[in-house]
Design an enzyme around this catalytic site. Sequence first.
Site, PDB file in Angstrom:
ATOM      1  N   LYS A 217       0.841  -1.203   0.000  1.00  0.00           N
ATOM      2  CA  LYS A 217       0.000   0.000   0.000  1.00  0.00           C
ATOM      3  C   LYS A 217       0.875   1.252   0.000  1.00  0.00           C
ATOM      4  O   LYS A 217       0.583   2.238  -0.688  1.00  0.00           O
ATOM      5  CB  LYS A 217      -0.940   0.003   1.213  1.00  0.00           C
ATOM      6  CG  LYS A 217      -1.963   1.114   1.103  1.00  0.00           C
ATOM      7  CD  LYS A 217      -2.979   1.146   2.211  1.00  0.00           C
ATOM      8  CE  LYS A 217      -3.936   2.321   1.973  1.00  0.00           C
ATOM      9  NZ  LYS A 217      -4.698   2.662   3.170  1.00  0.00           N
TER      10      LYS A 217
ATOM     11  N   ASN B  67       0.957   4.272  -2.649  1.00  0.00           N
ATOM     12  CA  ASN B  67       0.801   5.658  -2.193  1.00  0.00           C
ATOM     13  C   ASN B  67       1.952   6.550  -2.631  1.00  0.00           C
ATOM     14  O   ASN B  67       1.745   7.677  -3.053  1.00  0.00           O
ATOM     15  CB  ASN B  67       0.697   5.703  -0.661  1.00  0.00           C
ATOM     16  CG  ASN B  67      -0.695   5.352  -0.186  1.00  0.00           C
ATOM     17  OD1 ASN B  67      -1.666   5.505  -0.925  1.00  0.00           O
ATOM     18  ND2 ASN B  67      -0.816   4.874   1.034  1.00  0.00           N
TER      19      ASN B  67
END
Lengths: 299, 299
Positions: free
Chosen positions: B179, B183
Amino acid sequence: MNIGIIGGGAIGLLCASYLSQHHNVTVFTKRNEQAEEINTTGIKRTVKGETCRAAAHAQTGITGIFDLLIVTVKYHHLQEVLDELSTLPRQRILFLQNGMAHLLDLENWKTAHSLYIGVVEHGAMKVSDHAVDHTGIGVIKWGAFHHEDTADMRKLLKEVPADFQMIYTDEWQKVLEEKLLVNVCINPLTALLHVKNGELITNPSYEYMMKCACEEALSILGLPEKERLWSHIVSICQKTAANQSSMLQDIVKGRQTERKAIVGYLLKKAQAQEILAPHLTFFNRSLEVLEKKQTKSFE
Amino acid sequence: MNIGIIGGGAIGLLCASYLSQHHNVTVFTKRNEQAEEINTTGIKRTVKGETCRAAAHAQTGITGIFDLLIVTVKYHHLQEVLDELSTLPRQRILFLQNGMAHLLDLENWKTAHSLYIGVVEHGAMKVSDHAVDHTGIGVIKWGAFHHEDTADMRKLLKEVPADFQMIYTDEWQKVLEEKLLVNVCINPLTALLHVKNGELITNPSYEYMMKCACEEALSILGLPEKERLWSHIVSICQKTAANQSSMLQDIVKGRQTERKAIVGYLLKKAQAQEILAPHLTFFNRSLEVLEKKQTKSFE
């Protein structure tokens, strides 16, 4: 001789202050208050700690015939000046813009004037509407834009002070390209990172990004001598380590930057040649975002 | 069961709204006005065009003992929450921060609480102090931070609505890293360029810059499967093409971004391993410049 200088910025005031020692100078400003200030108090120039004052006539609205007109406005104000110049009788005009975008505008300009291009290698900072600091003594290199006669100009431009030499060159295009290369490496990065010129070579990450920009610009301009030019850029960062680049100053002061004249021009040339220039594309767009934030017109 | 939720942002409201269907929920907010609003009107949740209202108790000041405390504040408010939590009796605490910087803070936190880490894969947007849009239905993957017992937690977190599954994994670190990778590729670029997620793959120059960021992050995190992860990032840009990233939204709205939790964490890890990460370094610094411009505290 009669010389007209268009623009009351740092370079306009510097030119007026030096050239008024041997010539009659008229400064054309945008704002009436600046013209009045120059007419009342003259132009104050500070160089190597010494200050001197030069008398010059100033006015708004470009009119008259001169032995030489010098255009010192930034590129983003050039088009309005060209429109005014189109109404004047044929004369010699010297353009001193940064970047190379103005060459495309001059190329497309249908005019009978004789056009000359100059590259300013001085450092100058406008202190007030009638005062300029000559922070770095250099020269102005100039040449004919197309096939204009240069004999009269050469004679005219011999009569200049020692600290303000005007040097003829038929390689002005190369001089302009090298200055553009330096500008595109130093200006956007210092503005986006908010750092002084020297930090671009003391921080290895910033130096790497500068190298990326340099390689893209070299390939767009088709310049050989890559090593020499990179060393040249590094040496300019060293010499001007404590300086804020003009683009950083523009961002800090909330002024429009010379983004279009510098990065914008290279991106147009890249597109025409189908060269991918990701770093320059990124710098251009994020500078635009930063400028818009500045002027609060952003969303 | 009694569940305490710390933070009244999008994720806090989302958790409170769903978990209150099976549990007693207390929301701890920073501002008294928000607590009062939640107590008076409940929490409004909109999902797939339907709206429902959940009752929850809200207050400022974190007190009490819960079967589970969920910390949903952003990373830059985490330290003050940890200080408050230090004064509470021992209990289970689940942390739902973005990025990975909070792992370092939790590592250094001397506490008797049982700590759990969760990765939120929902899309949510705070509409008002008591209303949240559930814009993308995902899951929350969670696991034990160290060697905490998970049997009770697993039992507790089985009782959740279908659109709000809480899935146990002992590979939460890997989930968090992937993640973070997504990001760091999408957030800084979209914020600096002021573009929606999709433009990062429709503009070849922006995609190139995203690839540069991706490669630096992959090498810092020491992740294998580079091709799969790059395809994953591209597919997220496709799926969320019309979305503004959270960092872009923060910049537009003049809020502090999660820069430190995302780019800052990776740069710390890079430094520790003596890896040069010029693009991430550049993004970090120019985001900082952009944030400061925003809040007008810049020079």
